[in-house]
Scaffold this active site. Structure first.
Site, short mmCIF file in Angstrom:
data_model
loop_
_atom_site.label_atom_id
_atom_site.label_comp_id
_atom_site.label_asym_id
_atom_site.label_seq_id
_atom_site.Cartn_x
_atom_site.Cartn_y
_atom_site.Cartn_z
N ASN A 1 10.31 -1.18 -2.86
CA ASN A 1 9.18 -0.33 -3.20
C ASN A 1 9.54 0.43 -4.48
OD1 ASN A 1 7.11 1.50 -3.34
ND2 ASN A 1 7.36 2.31 -1.27
N ARG B 1 6.33 -4.15 -2.29
CA ARG B 1 5.10 -3.39 -2.09
C ARG B 1 4.36 -3.36 -3.43
NH1 ARG B 1 4.11 2.98 -1.91
NH2 ARG B 1 1.96 2.87 -1.23
N HIS C 1 -2.99 2.55 1.45
CA HIS C 1 -2.26 2.72 2.71
C HIS C 1 -2.58 1.61 3.72
CE1 HIS C 1 -2.10 7.35 1.98
NE2 HIS C 1 -1.00 6.79 1.55
N ARG D 1 -3.12 16.08 -4.33
CA ARG D 1 -4.39 15.51 -4.79
C ARG D 1 -5.57 16.22 -4.13
NH1 ARG D 1 -2.47 9.89 -3.20
NH2 ARG D 1 -0.98 9.35 -4.83
N GLU E 1 5.90 0.90 7.39
CA GLU E 1 5.35 -0.01 6.38
C GLU E 1 6.38 -1.06 5.97
OE1 GLU E 1 2.62 2.31 3.52
OE2 GLU E 1 3.78 3.83 4.54
#
Ligand code: AMP
Length: 415
Positions: A7, A100, A190, A251, A396
């Site tokens: 990742n 990823r 996600h 965010r 994940e």
């Protein structure tokens, strides 16, 4: 198979090595044998942290100038006689690499083996995710440079799970030509996490995939909710970029788009500056003025700080709003699933979100909510609750590793 799961961020390389294979999925006997993180890639004082399962981590600060050097550093560590990774002595023991990739655009609806054509298509998607895809690509190119075609590489996309959203959910109500010309639409992110926890739920309750009707809440530093109907994502809160939807660490989530012009006219900065504010200085950090970390905010709120209390209320309210929206969209839900750093750990946030939803059939059991511990699947709703509430830890990396195996072996995908 040993899968190297990678990742890559713009200045970080995060990895796990997972021993897994098709016959290990059902029994969950696949396991992580090593993990690590290199931060500040591109600097003379990069932070290296490498850990074989059950061993003391190797930590150092050293110059690492790019992603290629970071991967070579991991290789060197792996091949060091002092490093004891179960089943691994050199790179020859790595059978596949799973990357990823944040944005797969409309092209990628599932994980794929990377070849020149796929690489070109991921490059094309970079335009849609300028903060993420170029970094993911650096990792892919670095692996190509180092290992050539010797080790198969697979791309797993954050957006792919949401490719089942219907038009009415993914289109913005702007002139259609902008979708047709520039692919401006909602993609969602996600996906690997939403898909993984829905899969865990399915196994837990023993339902076929087509009968899974749940709302998954991935609440971490980034946050998103997903409506999963008949086993498919039909809506999610993130949009064309990860900025839309829930309030996150830094965010803003949903805002009126006209605010951007207003801020610009007020001389706050360029459009890029304003988006930097919306992505990096807003959310929990912006409201609380303290931190993007929920732990700090909960502590300050408990000490009576108003803005921290307000941030918690705003965060919970936004999640509630989407639970209501998705329950309306799905004509109810069988379960609500909390996952990721906040979802798995914060007793308070889970309580604030579920509070006052009794008329929607959601009754949290406060005692069970307090007992939920990280790393364990747990039902935390009352027996009488029409909608079950679960905490299900996300993983994940495991899903990335399993997808990589399936793609390399041409086996059907797990979800
Ligand atoms: P993730 O992005 O899934 O790794 O989640 C990271 C975030 O989870 C952190 O920034 C915290 O806001 C939150 N978090 C982690 N542990 C806790 C905790 N014990 N209580 C509340 N929030 C937590």
């Amino acid at each position: 198979m040993n899968v190297f799961v990678l990742n890559c961020g713009s200045s970080s390389v995060k990895f796990q090595i997972i021993n897994t294979d098709l016959d290990m999925f059902e029994t969950d006997s696949d396991r992580r044998v090593a993990k690590g993180l290199i931060e500040r890639v591109g600097k003379d004082d990069a932070i290296v942290n490498l850990e074989a399962e059950g061993q003391e981590p190797v930590k150092s600060v050293e110059p690492i100038h790019d992603h290629r050097e970071a991967i070579l550093r991991i290789k060197k560590w792996m091949e060091d006689p002092g490093t004891k990774i179960e089943g691994i002595h050199s790179w020859d023991d790595i059978h596949a690499i799973g990357h990823r990739v944040v944005h797969g655009g409309e092209k990628f609806t599932k994980s794929v083996k990377i070849d020149k054509e796929v690489l070109a298509q991921i490059e094309e998607c970079a335009d849609l995710a300028p903060l993420h895809n170029p970094a993911n690509l650096k990792g892919i190119y670095a692996c190509y440079e180092i290992f050539g075609d010797k080790i198969p590489q697979v791309a797993v996309f954050d957006t792919a799970f949401h490719s089942t959203m219907p038009e009415e959910a993914y289109l913005y109500a702007i002139p259609m030509e902008y979708y047709e010309k520039y692919r401006i639409r909602r993609y969602g992110f996600h996906g690997t996490s939403h898909r993984y926890v829905a899969y865990r739920y399915r196994k837990l309750v023993g339902k076929p995939r087509e009968e899974v009707n749940v709302i998954t809440l991935h609440l971490g530093n980034g946050c998103s909710a997903c409506a999963i109907k008949n086993g498919q994502s039909i809506n999610t809160t993130m949009g064309m970029t990860p900025l839309e939807g829930l309030i996150m660490g830094t965010r803003s989530g949903d805002i009126d788009a006209a605010i951007v012009e207003y801020m610009f006219n007020k001389g706050i900065g360029s459009v890029a500056d304003i988006f930097n504010i919306l992505n990096k200085k807003s959310g929990m950090l912006g409201i609380s003025g303290l931190s993007n970390d929920m732990r700090d905010i909960e502590k300050a709120a408990a000490e009576g700080q108003h803005r921290a209390q307000l941030a918690l209320k705003m965060f919970a309210l936004r999640v509630k709003k989407y639970i209501g929206a998705y329950m309306a969209e799905m004509n109810g839900t069988d379960a609500i699933i909390f996952t990721a750093g906040i979802g798995e750990n914060s007793v308070l946030i889970r309580k604030m979100i579920c509070e006052g939803l009794e008329n929607l059939g959601i009754e949290l059991d406060e005692k069970l909510n307090k007992q939920a511990v990280r790393g364990k699947c747990m039902k935390i709703s009352k027996e009488t609750s029409k909608v079950a509430v679960y905490v299900i830890p996300t993983n994940e990396e495991l899903l990335l590793a399993r997808d990589t195996v399936r793609v390399v072996k041409d086996a059907p995908r797990m979800w």
